[in-house]
Design an enzyme around this catalytic site. Structure first.
Site, PDB file in Angstrom:
ATOM      1  N   LYS A 105     -24.890  -3.814  -3.193  1.00 28.03           N
ATOM      2  CA  LYS A 105     -25.041  -3.960  -4.650  1.00 28.03           C
ATOM      3  C   LYS A 105     -24.369  -2.789  -5.365  1.00 28.03           C
ATOM      4  CE  LYS A 105     -29.350  -6.545  -4.199  1.00 28.03           C
ATOM      5  NZ  LYS A 105     -30.823  -6.519  -4.182  1.00 28.03           N
TER       6      LYS A 105
ATOM      7  N   ASP B 195     -33.232  -8.001 -12.373  1.00 28.53           N
ATOM      8  CA  ASP B 195     -33.710  -8.792 -11.235  1.00 28.53           C
ATOM      9  C   ASP B 195     -34.544  -9.990 -11.694  1.00 28.53           C
ATOM     10  OD1 ASP B 195     -33.136  -8.346  -8.553  1.00 28.53           O
ATOM     11  OD2 ASP B 195     -34.406  -6.570  -8.426  1.00 28.53           O
TER      12      ASP B 195
ATOM     13  N   GLN C  40     -35.570  -2.091  -5.340  1.00 29.75           N
ATOM     14  CA  GLN C  40     -35.468  -2.954  -4.159  1.00 29.75           C
ATOM     15  C   GLN C  40     -36.848  -3.198  -3.554  1.00 29.75           C
ATOM     16  OE1 GLN C  40     -32.700  -4.492  -3.263  1.00 29.75           O
ATOM     17  NE2 GLN C  40     -33.428  -5.394  -1.362  1.00 29.75           N
TER      18      GLN C  40
HETATM   19  N1  GUN Z   1     -35.458  -7.861  -1.783  1.00 28.57           N
HETATM   20  C1  GUN Z   1     -34.889  -8.993  -1.303  1.00 28.57           C
HETATM   21  N2  GUN Z   1     -34.129  -9.569  -2.269  1.00 28.57           N
HETATM   22  C2  GUN Z   1     -34.231  -8.792  -3.369  1.00 28.57           C
HETATM   23  C3  GUN Z   1     -33.667  -8.869  -4.676  1.00 28.57           C
HETATM   24  O1  GUN Z   1     -32.920  -9.787  -5.035  1.00 28.57           O
HETATM   25  N3  GUN Z   1     -34.023  -7.851  -5.517  1.00 28.57           N
HETATM   26  C4  GUN Z   1     -34.853  -6.850  -5.143  1.00 28.57           C
HETATM   27  N4  GUN Z   1     -35.148  -5.928  -6.063  1.00 28.57           N
HETATM   28  N5  GUN Z   1     -35.390  -6.751  -3.957  1.00 28.57           N
HETATM   29  C5  GUN Z   1     -35.079  -7.728  -3.056  1.00 28.57           C
END
Ligand code: GUN
Length: 264
Positions: free
Chosen positions: A23, A90, A67
């Site tokens: 990311k 998110d 995350q």
């Molecule tokens: N953990 C697994 N997928 C995601 C996501 O799309 N965003 C976040 N913040 N954590 C995750």
């Protein structure tokens, strides 16, 4: 002014580290202002919330991603609720979850994996999905529930299946659109799939191979499913890159809104 994305990771979960690195890397490649905060697993919830509050107040940061999963001693919901909903790229804050649930999609940040999956479903089947039977396996807040809400918003007949669903195979065989997000390697076989169905595989599972080398597989058994499905996403290289693309799109939308509102 560049769109700014802050990514926060707590602890050393190897899979999370890989996701977060991709990311941050893609944000940089696209010319975004990208900052990553890597925190030790024993940070307190109060310290983490204080960092999020600082990022809320930082005019160079337009999107904040914490995350998941977080270590067990931290209440994830409380941390996510600390994020300013206007920076919640998110789409996990209850305000954005509520907007999606109420069908107020215009003002909502939609979670990135389901948003990316929808783009692929529309690419395969066209934009009119009305009346199709859609089955989502998995009921997580990150994928299953928002995915079901999106499919419902375009008039699919939606079933959410999960580990307690009695005849999962029969439920899957009814699906014109099947989204699998369970985290069990190659669980869905070709024989579970309706001929011509659109199948989105959200799973990323590391399995050991014949020579002791590990590799990644999805929740769908690719070779048998590919013989039956009309369209099937690969793992890796299917849903993952779309998740990152949608994250950057959400960050751009957030930046534009904050700049227009004079917040940055
Ligand atoms: N953990 C697994 N997928 C995601 C996501 O799309 N965003 C976040 N913040 N954590 C995750």
């Amino acid at each position: 002014m560049k769109p700014g994305l802050a990514v926060v990771i707590v602890g050393e979960d190897p899979a999370s580290q890989v996701y977060v690195a991709s990311k941050s890397k893609m944000a940089k490649e696209c010319g975004f202002h990208s900052v990553q905060h890597t925190l030790s697993a024993d940070i307190s919830e109060a310290e983490l919330r204080a960092l999020v509050a600082d990022l809320n107040a930082d005019p160079a940061v337009h999107g904040i991603l914490v995350q998941l999963p977080l270590p067990q001693h931290i209440d994830s919901g409380a941390v996510i609720r600390t994020i300013d909903p206007d920076k919640d790229v998110d789409g996990f804050h209850v305000v954005n979850v509520g907007r999606l649930g109420a069908g107020e999609l215009d003002g909502a940040f939609v979670p990135c994996t389901p948003a990316g999956a929808m783009l692929m479903i529309e690419r395969a089947r066209g934009r009119d999905l009305s009346g199709l039977s859609a089955v989502v396996i998995g009921r997580s807040n990150i994928v299953g529930k928002p995915m079901a809400a999106l499919l419902l918003s375009v008039d699919c007949t939606v079933t959410i299946a999960h580990s307690r669903t009695p005849d999962l195979e029969a439920t899957c065989r009814d699906a014109d659109v099947l989204v699998v997000a369970v985290g069990r390697a190659e669980m869905v076989r070709g024989s579970w799939i309706k001929p011509g169905a659109t199948v989105i595989d959200v799973g990323i599972n590391r399995v050991s191979g014949v020579y002791g080398k590990s590799h990644l597989v999805g929740d769908v058994h690719f070779d048998s499913a590919a013989e039956v499905a009309g369209a099937l996403t690969p793992v890796p290289g299917g849903v993952g890159p779309m998740t990152v693309a949608c994250l950057l799109r959400n960050t751009l939308v957030a930046a534009r809104a904050q700049l227009a509102g004079g917040a940055a």
